[in-house]
Design a protein around this motif. Sequence first.
Motif, mmCIF file in Angstrom:
data_model
loop_
_atom_site.group_PDB
_atom_site.id
_atom_site.type_symbol
_atom_site.label_atom_id
_atom_site.label_comp_id
_atom_site.label_asym_id
_atom_site.label_seq_id
_atom_site.Cartn_x
_atom_site.Cartn_y
_atom_site.Cartn_z
ATOM 1 N N GLY A 266 27.253 54.349 33.196
ATOM 2 C CA GLY A 266 28.549 53.691 33.117
ATOM 3 C C GLY A 266 29.241 53.549 34.455
ATOM 4 O O GLY A 266 30.224 52.817 34.576
ATOM 5 N N GLU A 267 28.744 54.258 35.460
ATOM 6 C CA GLU A 267 29.293 54.133 36.813
ATOM 7 C C GLU A 267 28.227 53.636 37.782
ATOM 8 O O GLU A 267 28.315 52.538 38.333
ATOM 9 C CB GLU A 267 29.859 55.476 37.272
ATOM 10 C CG GLU A 267 31.070 55.939 36.460
ATOM 11 C CD GLU A 267 31.682 57.204 37.029
ATOM 12 O OE1 GLU A 267 31.530 57.473 38.227
ATOM 13 O OE2 GLU A 267 32.331 57.938 36.250
ATOM 14 N N ASP A 268 27.194 54.446 37.975
ATOM 15 C CA ASP A 268 26.113 54.052 38.885
ATOM 16 C C ASP A 268 25.105 53.118 38.215
ATOM 17 O O ASP A 268 24.511 52.252 38.857
ATOM 18 C CB ASP A 268 25.364 55.298 39.382
ATOM 19 C CG ASP A 268 26.279 56.267 40.098
ATOM 20 O OD1 ASP A 268 27.216 55.803 40.767
ATOM 21 O OD2 ASP A 268 26.062 57.488 39.970
ATOM 22 N N LEU A 269 24.888 53.343 36.941
ATOM 23 C CA LEU A 269 23.854 52.609 36.186
ATOM 24 C C LEU A 269 24.382 52.257 34.804
ATOM 25 O O LEU A 269 25.015 53.086 34.149
ATOM 26 C CB LEU A 269 22.596 53.486 36.052
ATOM 27 C CG LEU A 269 21.345 52.777 35.507
ATOM 28 C CD1 LEU A 269 20.645 52.028 36.641
ATOM 29 C CD2 LEU A 269 20.379 53.790 34.894
ATOM 30 N N GLY A 270 24.120 51.034 34.393
ATOM 31 C CA GLY A 270 24.526 50.614 33.052
ATOM 32 C C GLY A 270 23.336 50.554 32.112
ATOM 33 O O GLY A 270 22.223 50.238 32.532
ATOM 34 N N ILE A 271 23.568 50.894 30.855
ATOM 35 C CA ILE A 271 22.521 50.789 29.832
ATOM 36 C C ILE A 271 23.117 50.164 28.578
ATOM 37 O O ILE A 271 24.178 50.575 28.097
ATOM 38 C CB ILE A 271 21.913 52.163 29.462
ATOM 39 C CG1 ILE A 271 21.223 52.800 30.676
ATOM 40 C CG2 ILE A 271 20.910 52.004 28.316
ATOM 41 C CD1 ILE A 271 20.612 54.168 30.370
ATOM 42 N N VAL A 272 22.410 49.150 28.062
ATOM 43 C CA VAL A 272 22.767 48.535 26.780
ATOM 44 C C VAL A 272 21.532 48.566 25.889
ATOM 45 O O VAL A 272 20.459 48.107 26.289
ATOM 46 C CB VAL A 272 23.252 47.083 26.957
ATOM 47 C CG1 VAL A 272 23.599 46.471 25.589
ATOM 48 C CG2 VAL A 272 24.452 47.024 27.894
ATOM 49 N N SER A 273 21.689 49.119 24.695
ATOM 50 C CA SER A 273 20.612 49.176 23.721
ATOM 51 C C SER A 273 20.897 48.159 22.616
ATOM 52 O O SER A 273 21.931 47.487 22.625
ATOM 53 C CB SER A 273 20.501 50.594 23.150
ATOM 54 O OG SER A 273 19.483 50.669 22.176
ATOM 55 N N PHE A 274 19.977 48.051 21.671
ATOM 56 C CA PHE A 274 20.154 47.128 20.548
ATOM 57 C C PHE A 274 20.036 47.901 19.229
ATOM 58 O O PHE A 274 19.406 48.951 19.172
ATOM 59 C CB PHE A 274 19.098 46.018 20.596
ATOM 60 C CG PHE A 274 19.204 45.150 21.811
ATOM 61 C CD1 PHE A 274 20.059 44.062 21.840
ATOM 62 C CD2 PHE A 274 18.469 45.438 22.944
ATOM 63 C CE1 PHE A 274 20.173 43.266 22.974
ATOM 64 C CE2 PHE A 274 18.575 44.654 24.081
ATOM 65 C CZ PHE A 274 19.427 43.572 24.102
ATOM 66 N N ASN A 275 20.672 47.358 18.190
ATOM 67 C CA ASN A 275 20.581 47.928 16.838
ATOM 68 C C ASN A 275 21.208 49.315 16.779
ATOM 69 O O ASN A 275 20.554 50.334 16.996
ATOM 70 C CB ASN A 275 19.131 47.962 16.354
ATOM 71 C CG ASN A 275 18.485 46.601 16.377
ATOM 72 O OD1 ASN A 275 19.112 45.597 16.039
ATOM 73 N ND2 ASN A 275 17.233 46.543 16.790
ATOM 74 N N ASP A 276 22.501 49.323 16.489
ATOM 75 C CA ASP A 276 23.287 50.556 16.553
ATOM 76 C C ASP A 276 22.878 51.567 15.483
ATOM 77 O O ASP A 276 22.543 51.201 14.355
ATOM 78 C CB ASP A 276 24.772 50.219 16.399
ATOM 79 C CG ASP A 276 25.660 51.298 16.977
ATOM 80 O OD1 ASP A 276 25.313 51.839 18.040
ATOM 81 O OD2 ASP A 276 26.700 51.599 16.371
ATOM 82 N N THR A 277 22.901 52.836 15.858
ATOM 83 C CA THR A 277 22.664 53.951 14.938
ATOM 84 C C THR A 277 23.661 55.063 15.267
ATOM 85 O O THR A 277 24.283 55.065 16.346
ATOM 86 C CB THR A 277 21.237 54.511 15.073
ATOM 87 O OG1 THR A 277 21.070 55.059 16.393
ATOM 88 C CG2 THR A 277 20.183 53.430 14.824
ATOM 89 N N MET A 278 23.782 56.025 14.366
ATOM 90 C CA MET A 278 24.692 57.156 14.609
ATOM 91 C C MET A 278 24.266 57.942 15.844
ATOM 92 O O MET A 278 25.106 58.463 16.590
ATOM 93 C CB MET A 278 24.723 58.064 13.381
ATOM 94 C CG MET A 278 25.426 57.462 12.184
ATOM 95 S SD MET A 278 25.412 58.553 10.739
ATOM 96 C CE MET A 278 26.366 59.934 11.360
#
Length: 332
Positions: free
Chosen positions: A273-285
């Motif tokens: 969230g600061e140095d590196l961003g990550i976005v995944s797909f298909n939300d889970t708990m």
Amino acid sequence: MKNIQIDDSLGIPKYRQIINSVYQAISNGELKVGDKIPSLNQICAEFDLSRDTVMVAFNELKAKGIIHSIPGKGYYINSVDVNVNERIFVLFDELNAFKEDLYTSFLNALDDKTTVDIYFHHFNFQVFKDLIAASAGKYTSYVIMPATFDYTADILSVLPDDKVYILDRLKPDLEKYPVVYQDFEKDMYGALTAGKDLLTKYAKLVMIFPGGKEPEGRMIGFQKFCNENKIQFEVLRSLLNRTIRKGEAYFVPSDRNLVRLVKMAAEQNLLLGEDLGIVSFNDTMLKEVVAGGITTISTDFAEMGRRLAQMVKDRSPEKIANPAALIQRNSL
């Protein structure tokens, strides 16, 4: 005739009287599982009925699982559960956390007089074909997830057109069927546009796209967004031999790659969230809590299940796009 009664004075269709007779015989204990019922020819001859009339009755009894046929021998009682109004065949590609959410929501939206049998083809075309062929005539509704398979209209032609529902992907050759689907290209582009202020702080956006079972529309939407907004981007097939760098944001469809990326970031002391961003797909708990929360682009799978159930119950011919959204958390 034993177990089958037809009364010409009643205003009830003859095929319905045949069905009711079988139900009554089961309720009275006259027919049990494994018992043979009168043949199609016997009923036609006894009551001067057409074969089509009797077949309508037999097909409905088969679809509800009450009878089954043995080639060369006849029809036999398969189940004595006459309180079941709907019997649904569901064919998924695979089972995972978000598909389980979809399926559970689908089941919860159905009434207690409906039974559901679920099968998985695991992206194996022959298994897909065989399961559909084996299910023909045994259910009142069919929910099919073709996934990556194209040109399956001939395979589905063994099923009644008005009882088939397509799930998850919109297929041009299956346009005659109702469908609840994801518009992957539109959803990807829309989610990125909604998160543009978050994304433009990164020097480069990187999408891991291995192909195979992953929808190509996501990659197209990603490229379209980056090109239109003049954002530097890269599309990779895998993380193998990749060195991640500060200022990059990664889009990862695979949960295995998600875990690998989180681990790589920790090893290089890069803050998500600061140095590196990550976005995944298909939300889970699980993604709500991993690494302080993983940002996802996801449709609402519970809503997808509810919409599908309502479509089946209403015999709706609609084509419904189930929208996706960017769910922003700590990783972006």
